[in-house]
Design a protein around this motif. Structure first.
Motif, short mmCIF file in Angstrom:
data_model
loop_
_atom_site.label_atom_id
_atom_site.label_comp_id
_atom_site.label_asym_id
_atom_site.label_seq_id
_atom_site.Cartn_x
_atom_site.Cartn_y
_atom_site.Cartn_z
N ALA A 10 143.09 16.93 5.56
CA ALA A 10 142.63 18.32 5.38
C ALA A 10 142.01 18.47 3.99
O ALA A 10 140.97 19.11 3.82
CB ALA A 10 143.80 19.28 5.56
N LEU A 11 142.66 17.85 2.99
CA LEU A 11 142.14 17.90 1.62
C LEU A 11 140.77 17.22 1.55
O LEU A 11 139.82 17.78 1.01
CB LEU A 11 143.13 17.20 0.67
N GLU A 12 140.70 16.04 2.13
CA GLU A 12 139.45 15.28 2.08
C GLU A 12 138.32 16.08 2.69
O GLU A 12 137.20 16.14 2.16
CB GLU A 12 139.64 13.95 2.83
N LYS A 13 138.62 16.75 3.79
CA LYS A 13 137.62 17.56 4.48
C LYS A 13 137.12 18.68 3.57
O LYS A 13 135.93 18.95 3.46
CB LYS A 13 138.25 18.15 5.75
N LYS A 14 138.08 19.29 2.88
CA LYS A 14 137.74 20.39 1.98
C LYS A 14 136.82 19.90 0.86
O LYS A 14 135.83 20.56 0.51
CB LYS A 14 139.03 20.98 1.40
N VAL A 15 137.15 18.74 0.29
CA VAL A 15 136.34 18.22 -0.81
C VAL A 15 134.94 17.86 -0.30
O VAL A 15 133.94 18.09 -1.00
CB VAL A 15 137.02 17.01 -1.48
N LEU A 16 134.90 17.33 0.92
CA LEU A 16 133.61 16.94 1.50
C LEU A 16 132.66 18.13 1.65
O LEU A 16 131.45 17.98 1.55
CB LEU A 16 133.81 16.27 2.86
N THR A 17 133.22 19.32 1.88
CA THR A 17 132.35 20.48 2.09
C THR A 17 131.47 20.76 0.88
O THR A 17 130.37 21.27 1.01
CB THR A 17 133.15 21.76 2.41
N TYR A 18 131.97 20.46 -0.31
CA TYR A 18 131.12 20.72 -1.48
C TYR A 18 130.72 19.44 -2.21
O TYR A 18 130.01 19.48 -3.20
CB TYR A 18 131.77 21.73 -2.44
N THR A 19 131.21 18.26 -1.72
CA THR A 19 130.80 16.99 -2.30
C THR A 19 130.35 16.07 -1.18
O THR A 19 131.10 15.23 -0.71
CB THR A 19 131.98 16.33 -3.06
N PRO A 20 129.12 16.27 -0.71
CA PRO A 20 128.67 15.54 0.49
C PRO A 20 128.72 14.02 0.29
O PRO A 20 129.07 13.29 1.21
CB PRO A 20 127.23 16.01 0.67
N ASN A 21 128.42 13.52 -0.92
CA ASN A 21 128.41 12.07 -1.12
C ASN A 21 129.73 11.59 -1.73
O ASN A 21 129.76 10.75 -2.61
CB ASN A 21 127.23 11.65 -2.00
N LEU A 22 130.80 12.16 -1.22
CA LEU A 22 132.13 11.86 -1.76
C LEU A 22 132.49 10.39 -1.55
O LEU A 22 132.26 9.82 -0.48
CB LEU A 22 133.17 12.74 -1.06
N ASN A 23 133.07 9.80 -2.62
CA ASN A 23 133.63 8.47 -2.50
C ASN A 23 135.04 8.64 -1.96
O ASN A 23 136.01 8.78 -2.69
CB ASN A 23 133.64 7.81 -3.89
N THR A 24 135.16 8.63 -0.61
CA THR A 24 136.45 8.94 0.02
C THR A 24 137.50 7.88 -0.30
O THR A 24 138.69 8.18 -0.36
CB THR A 24 136.31 9.07 1.55
#
Ligand code: MN
Length: 745
Positions: A10-24
């Motif tokens: 859920a956290l990762e999803k949230k971060v992805l919403t504003y960081t599209p090129n996230l280093n997951t």
């Protein structure tokens, strides 16, 4: 799926919403690291501990902070609670993350004890000062928010303590950083534990009326929406009942019931640009009756914490007032998330006036400087030196003292009380003995050890302390307590400085200059000056420089006076007594000569007899007009008056003089007698003078190695006749070769 992993996703999803090129992978690594570190730990709720860091990271992600912040949020309790170290985190992630985690840890360790408002302000400042990177504060606020949300599992005592701290420290900080949404939540959660009864009263009453509220809110919202649609304005509206703590404050501070609270309801109208804000305002005021004095334009004049909106209160259906806040989306973000919102919206800030209130000045400056820089630079400038010139430390019972940066235990001691400083014999910082020159840092707990038998401050302390307060108090002590010692030290310093300046103490303390010099130095006595140098009120160097200048000035004055005197006429020079100051010619009274000399052409004037030839009445004489001492009378056979020795430029100073009847009974004159040395020569000379009834004022005899003797005699005679009789008598003494009148020395 594993509930914890689910939470992480859920956290990762949230971060992805504003960081599209996230280093997951990096985010997942942080999660795994924290999960492993906290393995086996449980929260008071019984949940695995890792739930807390994930939740904090989620709140951080709600603020849309950068990756380093989210990672640091996941790791924020690792250093405090587990075996992890700063170095390990720096190595595994990066130094920034390690710094952030360490910063949050430091704040977590702080224990705040409730104090009066001034103390709270210092605590808030200290908190800011300790987090050199503003993200530390943001993460700490998120941490506190989650802890407050889960406070129900804590003991009542802990609930109260944490709530008080939140109400007094963290909510005001959230407010200052413009994070309204978090501020409200922190306040409401704190209130729940601080005044459970009052809190419940409001919640119950609001719940009871919730259907009425909802009906009212929906009705107004619909009405406004309709009107704005007609006007062609696209907007988002929502209404709410104001947050509990703001109602609470109004009810208890103004002693009102819920019904009496003026604006329980608030609507927000969010539009796309500023002109639309003012259009909406026009429509609202057209639809409802505005309450006078309640309109505020925070768009034109933003609040210090960057808040912008139009506020107005209007009277709705059935006479119920409500507030309407009108803003753009961007303003909305700022209002909800404050400084954190600017990660996203910093571009739009270019032409804003961000307020001038001092407490938020630094943020204003910070943001103003941000107009053309990219996100990375923005982050780096968030590392601001807040309160860089201050350091905040604790007393052993938790009071906060603000001292200048670089302050030492000496400053601290004198800040508490001069008596504490004056009896200080040592200092402990965080329980450890430290030297007096120890530089205090933020959050240090400082304890001063005192003793009644302490000798008092040392002069060295003046160089070690940083605050004027301490310095002044130390000086005062020396001034008061150590006068004798101060005089001695001051005198030594003063004399050595004089020597250095090649001056003598005698020149300074001469009767004719000393009172003047002391006056110039604003001292009553010389001891006062020494004492002042001794305790540091002034320095020896300064005093001596002042004295030297003053003496030079006096010297110049005297030289000018002398030059002026030399320029005046001979006549003025030889006025009787020469009493009139140079250049001032008073009326001259004719006076009878009392010297027995008349100076030709000048009448009565000041006369003295030359020491070289000691003339007596009857001697041929000549006068010389001296510079300032009247006429000097020589015998004409005196070598000093010989015509060949007279200087041409002084020719007109030589004047004719003559004897008249004198009022003086006797004239002093000198004789030189040479004789063959023998026993009783001096006795015989004295006998001869005595029988001649001559008054002898000086007589000295010298024996020469060649068997001769010289006797010098100063005697007083009436005139030349008497003198010649005396000389005859002396010539008759056995062994005397010659008796001569002295001349020419
Ligand atoms: Mn925590």
């Amino acid at each position: 799926m594993d509930p914890i992993l689910e939470r992480y996703h859920a956290l990762e999803k949230k971060v992805l919403t504003y960081t599209p090129n996230l280093n997951t992978q990096r985010l997942f690594d942080a999660f795994t690291y924290a999960d492993t570190a906290h393995h086996g730990q449980l929260r008071k709720s019984g949940e695995p501990y890792i739930i807390h860091p994930i939740a904090v990271a989620e709140i951080v992600a709600d603020l849309e902070l950068d990756m380093d912040s989210v990672v640091a949020a996941l790791l924020h309790d690792c250093i405090e609670d587990t075996a992890s170290t700063h170095e390990e985190i720096a190595r595994k992630f990066n130094p920034t993350v390690a710094e952030l985690v360490e910063g949050v840890t430091k704040l977590t360790k702080m224990q705040f004890v409730t104090k009066e408002e001034e103390q709270m302000e210092n605590l808030r400042k200290m908190l800011m000062a300790m987090s050199r990177d503003i993200r530390v504060i943001l993460i700490k606020v998120c941490d506190r928010l989650h802890n407050m949300r889960t406070m129900e599992y804590q003991s009542p005592r802990k609930q109260r303590e944490k709530s008080l701290e939140t109400m007094e420290i963290y909510a005001p900080i959230a407010h200052r950083l413009g994070m309204q949404k978090i501020k409200w939540e922190l306040e409401d959660l704190s209130l729940r534990y601080l005044d459970p009864v009052g809190y419940k009263e409001i919640v119950d009453e609001l719940t009871e009326r919730s259907s009425t509220h909802e009906e009212f809110l929906a009705g107004i919202q619909h009405k406004i929406e309709q009107r704005l649609n007609q006007e062609g304005i696209h907007c988002t509206i929502y209404g709410r009942v104001k947050h509990i703590y703001s109602i609470y404050r109004k009810m208890f501070a103004q002693n009102k019931t819920l019904d009496e609270i003026f604006d329980l309801y608030a609507f927000r109208v969010i539009v796309s640009d500023i002109p639309e804000c003012y259009n909406v305002l026009g429509c609202i005021h057209d639809m409802f009756k505005p309450v006078l004095g309640r309109f505020k334009d925070y768009i034109g004049t933003p609040k210090p914490n960057m808040y912008q909106s139009l506020h107005t209160t209007v009277i709705g259906r059935a006479g119920i007032p409500f507030e309407v806040q009108i803003r753009t989306w961007e303003m909305h973000q700022t209002a909800e998330y404050g400084i954190a919102a600017h990660w996203k919206y910093k571009q739009g800030l270019a032409n804003r006036n961000l307020g001038t209130e001092q407490e938020f000045e630094w943020v204003r400056k910070l943001l103003e400087g941000q107009q053309d820089t990219d996100a990375e630079e923005f982050v780096s400038t968030l590392k601001v030196d807040l309160f860089a010139d201050e350091v905040f430390v604790f007393t052993p019972n938790g009071d906060v003292k603000s001292l200048p940066q670089g302050a030492t235990p000496i400053d601290f001691a004198y800040n508490i009380h001069s008596a504490v400083g004056n009896t200080m014999v040592g200092a402990r910082v965080n329980g450890r003995m430290v030297p007096y020159d120890y530089k205090l840092s933020n959050g240090d707990i400082v304890e001063v050890l005192t003793s009644k038998s302490a000798k008092g401050p040392s002069r060295d302390w003046l160089a070690l302390c940083k605050s004027n307060e301490a310095r002044n108090k130390i000086r005062q002590w020396f001034k008061r307590e150590r006068r004798e010692e101060n005089i001695a030290t001051g005198r030594a310093a003063f004399e050595s400085e004089l020597k250095h300046a090649k001056m003598t103490l005698a020149a300074v303390t001469a009767e004719e200059v000393l009172p003047h010099l002391l006056h110039k130095l604003r001292c009553g006595t010389l001891d006062e000056l020494y004492a002042s140098i001794g305790y540091g009120g002034t320095t020896a160097a300064k005093s001596v420089a002042r004295i030297r200048d003053e003496l030079q000035r006096l010297g110049r004055l005297q030289a000018e006076k002398a030059a002026a005197a030399a320029r005046t006429t001979a006549e003025s020079l030889i006025m009787p007594g020469n009493a009139a100051p140079a250049g001032v010619h008073g009326p001259v009274k004719p006076r009878q000569s009392d010297s027995g000399i008349i100076v030709e052409g000048l009448g009565n004037c000041l006369v003295k007899f030359a020491k070289c030839c000691t003339p007596v009445p009857g001697d041929p004489v000549i006068g010389f007009i001296t510079r300032g001492y009247g006429v000097s009378v020589h015998r004409t056979d005196c070598p000093n008056a010989a015509p060949e020795k007279r200087r041409p430029e002084e020719a007109d100073r030589w004047v004719k003089v003559s004897w008249v009847d004198s009022k003086l009974p006797n004239y002093k004159t000198s004789l030189e007698l040479s004789a063959k040395d023998r026993d009783n020569l001096t006795l015989d000379v004295a006998m001869a003078l005595s029988t001649a009834k001559v008054k002898v004022t000086a007589l000295s005899a010298r024996s020469m190695p060649d068997g001769h003797a010289t006797i010098s005699i100063v005697a007083e005679v009436k005139d030349k006749t008497e003198l010649e009789a005396v000389i005859n008598k002396l010539n008759n003494i056995q062994g005397v070769y010659h008796v001569a009148r002295a001349a020419g020395k």
